[in-house]
Design an enzyme around this catalytic site. Structure first.
Site, PDB file in Angstrom:
ATOM      1  N   CYS A 276       0.830  -1.207   0.000  1.00 34.17           N
ATOM      2  CA  CYS A 276       0.000   0.000   0.000  1.00 34.17           C
ATOM      3  C   CYS A 276       0.860   1.251   0.000  1.00 34.17           C
ATOM      4  CB  CYS A 276      -0.935  -0.009   1.208  1.00 34.17           C
ATOM      5  SG  CYS A 276      -1.951   1.469   1.289  1.00 34.17           S
TER       6      CYS A 276
ATOM      7  N   CYS B  99      -0.473   4.079   2.093  1.00 39.25           N
ATOM      8  CA  CYS B  99      -0.292   3.971   3.550  1.00 39.25           C
ATOM      9  C   CYS B  99       1.164   4.240   3.927  1.00 39.25           C
ATOM     10  CB  CYS B  99      -0.609   2.561   4.049  1.00 39.25           C
ATOM     11  SG  CYS B  99      -2.026   1.787   3.316  1.00 39.25           S
ATOM     12  N   ASP B 100       2.102   3.703   3.159  1.00 34.76           N
ATOM     13  CA  ASP B 100       3.493   3.654   3.618  1.00 34.76           C
ATOM     14  C   ASP B 100       4.461   4.526   2.822  1.00 34.76           C
ATOM     15  OD1 ASP B 100       2.719   1.801   5.549  1.00 34.76           O
ATOM     16  OD2 ASP B 100       2.876   0.150   4.122  1.00 34.76           O
TER      17      ASP B 100
END
Ligand code: NDP
Length: 315
Positions: free
Chosen positions: A139, A142-143
């Site tokens: 992701c 997200c990261d």
């Protein structure tokens, strides 16, 4: 397996993406007192995306996580009983259907709506598993932030990979995009955006040979499938964006699926092969997979459940 609390519900909804919440809104408005279990990722895949521009009703676009908060609030306002918890086992052999939550709480349901969505696929390399969370991620949204100003790699060539590569290109110095064929599967507009972004470097006909690093990702070694030549690219992160698989494992003993695990519904309905068990959203849709189509199918499932229960004289 502890079995101290058995609860009976008319409509049990499993999963909390657009399909599950829409089913909950419709079922609650029809006074079917739905209970919805959110699963391990409340809000589903949209909680790990950024801007959603194609969901009708948001002329300026909206962030995915915010949109799912709206869905949840609307379902709760209508009276849906929304709970944390993961369905871990089912028994659909006879009515009422049994669903175990978190391996201990047993729910008996007159009807079940499966809206468990789909999850990211992985390459299957041992190094990918070993370094997961230490630079390996599925992701980017997200990261990616953790790798601001660094060089990163991404594997995949669909719309997700293209979207994530573009997202990363705004944060990272260089994005090395590993594509296994000589073409991308992504839509033309996304491909054009990728290839015209100066800090995205595409490696065609390349597969990931190994992700390198002791404690964290330090490089990726790729192999050209034509020449077998191997190249090491120093990177701080490795993003996997190679598609998704439906979250349907716990149902496979009872529910008819295709060879990749997508639940098969009777065309034009949300009905599965088990009477009173319905499926909606990505777990039964490998073609469209959009928030709006998932929401539409959630509506269908609630209406199908309502008709089923009223024909049975239950609700
Ligand atoms: P897709 O299944 O479309 O693409 C998966 C990609 O990963 C393909 O390019 C495939 O390569 C590649 N791949 C699969 N396995 C491997 C492997 N082992 N090694 C290397 N590469 C691999 O998945 P997406 O998640 O990208 O998209 C799913 C659906 O969602 C699509 O319909 C897409 O259009 C849609 N979508 C739409 C968006 C939008 O409109 N904004 C955003 C994101 C997704 P190959 O091509 O060689 O098979």
């Amino acid at each position: 397996m502890a079995n101290d609390s058995v609860e009976r519900v008319h409509v049990l909804i499993i999963g909390s993406g657009p399909a599950g919440y829409t089913a909950a809104i419709y079922a609650a408005r029809a006074n079917m007192k739905p209970v919805l279990y959110q699963g391990i990722q409340p809000g589903g895949q949209l909680t790990i995306t950024t801007e959603v521009e194609n969901y009708p009703g948001y002329p300026e676009g909206i962030q995915g996580p915010e949109m799912m908060v709206h869905f949840e609030k609307q379902a709760a306002r209508m009276g849906a009983d929304i709970r944390y918890g993961l369905a871990t086992k089912v028994d659909f052999s006879q009515q009422p259907y049994k669903v175990w939550i978190d391996e201990e709480k047993l729910i008996e349901a007159d009807s079940v709506i499966i809206s468990t969505g789909a999850s990211a696929k992985w390459l299957g390399l041992p190094s990918e598993e070993r370094l997961n969370g230490y630079g390996v991620s599925a992701c980017a949204v997200c990261d990616g932030f953790f790798f601001k100003g660094k060089e990163v790699a991404i594997v995949g060539a669909g719309d997700t990979a293209a979207e994530e590569a573009l997202y990363l290109s705004k944060l990272c110095t260089t994005v090395h995009m590993i594509v296994r064929r000589d073409k991308m599967r992504a839509s033309k507009v996304m491909q054009d955006r990728v290839t015209s972004t100066p800090n995205i470097k595409v490696y065609w006909n390349s597969e990931t040979d190994e992700i390198l690093g002791e404690k964290k990702v330090e490089a990726v070694r790729i192999k050209n499938t034509g020449t077998n030549e191997k190249t090491e690219i120093p990177v701080s992160a490795f993003f996997v964006a190679i598609g998704h698989q439906p979250n349907s494992d716990i149902f496979k003993e009872y529910i008819t699926m295709d060879e990749t695990g997508y639940i098969q519904t009777i065309p034009g309905t949300s009905k599965t092969n088990v009477e009173g068990v319905f499926a909606a959203g990505d777990v039964q849709d490998k073609t469209y997979r959009q928030a709006v189509t998932a929401a539409g199918s959630g509506c269908m499932a609630a209406l199908d459940a309502e008709r089923y229960l009223s024909a049975k004289g239950i609700a």
